[in-house]
Write a protein that holds these residues in place. Structure first.
Motif, mmCIF file in Angstrom:
data_model
loop_
_atom_site.group_PDB
_atom_site.id
_atom_site.type_symbol
_atom_site.label_atom_id
_atom_site.label_comp_id
_atom_site.label_asym_id
_atom_site.label_seq_id
_atom_site.Cartn_x
_atom_site.Cartn_y
_atom_site.Cartn_z
ATOM 1 N N SER B 30 0.829 -1.203 0.000
ATOM 2 C CA SER B 30 0.000 0.000 0.000
ATOM 3 C C SER B 30 0.872 1.265 0.000
ATOM 4 O O SER B 30 2.077 1.207 0.250
ATOM 5 C CB SER B 30 -0.922 -0.014 1.207
ATOM 6 N N PHE B 31 0.220 2.396 -0.263
ATOM 7 C CA PHE B 31 0.903 3.667 -0.487
ATOM 8 C C PHE B 31 1.895 4.037 0.620
ATOM 9 O O PHE B 31 3.042 4.372 0.348
ATOM 10 C CB PHE B 31 -0.172 4.753 -0.639
ATOM 11 N N TYR B 32 1.438 3.987 1.879
ATOM 12 C CA TYR B 32 2.306 4.430 2.978
ATOM 13 C C TYR B 32 3.343 3.376 3.373
ATOM 14 O O TYR B 32 4.320 3.671 4.036
ATOM 15 C CB TYR B 32 1.467 4.818 4.205
ATOM 16 N N GLN B 33 3.110 2.108 2.983
ATOM 17 C CA GLN B 33 4.071 1.043 3.321
ATOM 18 C C GLN B 33 5.235 0.979 2.336
ATOM 19 O O GLN B 33 6.308 0.533 2.689
ATOM 20 C CB GLN B 33 3.374 -0.314 3.261
#
Lengths: 402, 199
Positions: B30-33
């Motif tokens: 995912s985006f923040y990971q």
């Protein structure tokens, strides 16, 4: 006006972000110093990031607020005029906001789902907006697998596209085993969902299964969308206009290629294999009815169909039991037109146990070879069962007599 | 079944290793990971390459991920590291590493190793995308029969690769290459024994 964290977060959720992610900690590592307490979440390029501790805090606030606003829902009805009670209307937005926070952390909160349903029925919330939020929630690990979220999604689809006929077409019901009737309140078959919406639903299922791999409810939704697609075909055929049938069959074939690719990358996902078998039995059925469907586009699975696909996977990864079961399922589909499926299955099992293909098992590690041999023996034992032979041969005889 | 990262590492014995080239596929995160996972892939590739003796092949499992290392040794002192999910079969992974290192040595002169940022080896991205399907490795496996006789050491956790007294938590804490956000992801994943976030 003082805004609470729950309301601000709910507002951000209801703007339908692209993706939602729960990030660890309280957000200190991500947020600049001095961020106001009620805005301690991130929104970068439409990706909403909610620190876990902040979400817990917002949930507690939301629970209290939801309890205080809930009595208002009783007075909400389709006849309520939007401008009759300005104070009440402001709280309706609050209910939407806080219930979004509740379902983000606890997708099993039935009362929150029901509150949203009431507001949708009263016209205070757009169905398409709600569907967009449902899609965004599919990027959250705990939400992607939750049955209530999928149920709510189908409820929205049925509100948008009501049942087109009272009974599912007799042709569809007869041709496809276990086809759900309209008495199943969760069904999508016989709804008038346009093709592009069904394609968006298939993409949503792929998204959910990528977020949470063993996603039973995600696949169940896909099965139901597939039924919706299949239920459109008989009506299109009756119209005697080929231009209506062709796009439906093309979507079925594209869906088959998509699920083949998924199985290639997820060789233990047996639900995906069952889905592929069901899809293939539909394609088989309609290919016979409509000659155009047998013309294949480049890149599509060759005429041997999913049996060849299953066989190639069994050869490459023989220690995976799901693939051997996929092979059995595929053989049962083709037994309808090909009397030699028993021999084909015997050949795969014996070839593997024989010396010819055995070295390929060295692709695997550890005890994989022993496991693979056990699966091959099980296949041969299954084939020797009178019940199996009867099923595989009976289907062939039945097709011939037709 | 997925390959997350491929790397060629300069691993001189008894010394810190340097990543010469690396390719990662972070599309499934995912985006923040994504940023943190990228940092961890580099961190683990380096850590494991440093702890693999020359001439040895080993596989290290950690939660949902498996890292395969082949320290080729020789005059070049190169090691290859591939990080995959647990479904990815072992032998195609090692076949790919052998081919990657052979190809790298043939194309990049040893004198270039001192300046990793100047090394251009775009083929590593082609390998990463092509070998997402391990059946592609069939062709190269036929010419690498010797792999069947090679012993591959399997470690069930990354802790068992570390030297006596070393702790993974300390290595993560001390690392300057990991951001505060990545360390936060790691701490939470460890606490929850989560298999799906970061290693």
């Amino acid at each position: 006006m003082v805004h609470s964290l729950a309301q601000e977060l709910g507002k951000a959720l209801n703007t339908s972000p692209l993706a939602i992610e729960i990030i660890p900690g309280n957000g200190d590592e991500w947020l600049p110093e001095g961020t106001e307490p009620h805005k301690r979440f991130l929104l970068v390029e439409d990706n909403l990031g909610v620190p876990q501790k902040v979400l817990y805090k917002a949930y507690l606030e939301a629970t209290a607020l939801f309890r205080s606003y809930r009595p208002l829902l009783v007075s909400v009805s389709p006849s309520l005029q939007r401008d009759s009670d300005i104070g009440g209307l402001l709280h309706i937005e609050d209910i939407l906001n806080v219930s979004s926070v509740l379902i983000l952390l606890n997708p099993g909160h039935n009362t929150a789902w029901n509150a949203r349903k009431t507001l949708i029925l009263s016209g205070f919330r757009g169905i398409n907006q709600e569907l967009a939020l449902m899609t965004a929630l599919l990027t959250v690990h705990e939400c992607a697998k939750h049955s209530l979220l999928w149920h709510h999604r189908r409820w929205l689809l049925r509100r948008l596209y009501p049942l087109s006929v009272k009974e599912p077409s007799a042709l569809v019901a007869k041709s496809i085993p276990n086809f759900p009737g309209v008495d199943d309140e969760d069904t999508l078959s016989s709804t008038n969902i346009p093709l592009h919406v069904l394609e968006a639903e298939f993409s949503a299922c792929t998204l959910a299964c990528s977020t949470y791999n063993r996603n039973y409810f995600g696949w169940l939704h896909r099965f139901r969308c597939l039924d919706a697609l299949a239920s459109k075909i008989p009506a299109a055929q009756m119209s005697a206009d080929d231009s209506q049938v062709a796009p439906l069959l093309k979507t079925l074939q594209e869906e088959s290629s998509r699920s083949s690719r998924w199985i290639d990358q997820h060789i233990s996902d047996y639900t995906a294999m069952q889905y592929q078998c069901r899809l293939q039995s539909m394609l088989e059925h309609y290919s016979r009815l409509v000659p155009q469907a047998s013309e294949r586009s480049p890149g599509e699975i060759p005429s041997i169909g999913i049996f060849g696909h299953a066989e190639s996977l069994v050869k490459a990864y023989p220690s995976h039991e799901a693939l051997w079961l996929y092979l059995r399922g595929a053989a049962q589909i083709y037994a309808k037109r090909d009397g030699g499926m028993i021999q084909q299955l015997e050949r795969v099992g014996k070839d593997f146990l024989g010396s010819k293909t055995r070295p390929r098992a060295s692709l695997q590690n550890g005890n994989a070879l022993e496991e693979a041999e056990r699966h091959a023996h099980r296949l041969l034992a299954w084939l020797n069962k009178p019940q199996t032979r009867l099923t595989l041969l009976y289907r062939t005889e039945q097709t011939r007599s037709n | 079944m997925r390959v997350f990262s491929l790397a060629v590492v300069l691993a001189p014995p008894q010394s810190t290793s340097t990543i010469l080239v690396q390719a990662s596929d972070l599309s499934s995160f995912s985006f923040y990971q994504r940023g943190s996972v990228g940092e961890f892939l580099t961190f683990f590739s380096k850590t494991i390459a440093e702890r693999t003796p020359q001439g040895q092949r080993q596989s290290v499992q950690e939660n949902n991920y498996t890292a395969h290392v082949y320290n080729r040794g020789g005059a070049e002192q190169l090691a290859g590291v591939i990080i995959t999910d647990q479904e990815y079969p072992v032998r195609p992974a090692f076949s790919l590493l052998t081919k990657l290192l052979d190809d790298f040595i043939a194309k990049i002169p040893q004198t270039a190793f001192s300046n990793p940022s100047a090394i251009s080896f775009p083929e590593i991205n082609t390998y990463l995308s092509k070998y997402q399907d391990p059946r592609q490795a069939d062709a190269i496996m036929r010419v690498q029969q010797e792999l069947d006789e090679t012993k591959i050491v399997l470690h069930k956790t990354i802790e068992s690769v570390l030297e006596r007294g070393e702790k993974l938590n300390d290595l993560v804490d001390r690392s300057n290459a990991l951001s505060a956000q990545s360390k936060m992801f790691y701490k939470t994943a460890k606490k929850q024994n989560s298999c799906c976030l970061v290693m």
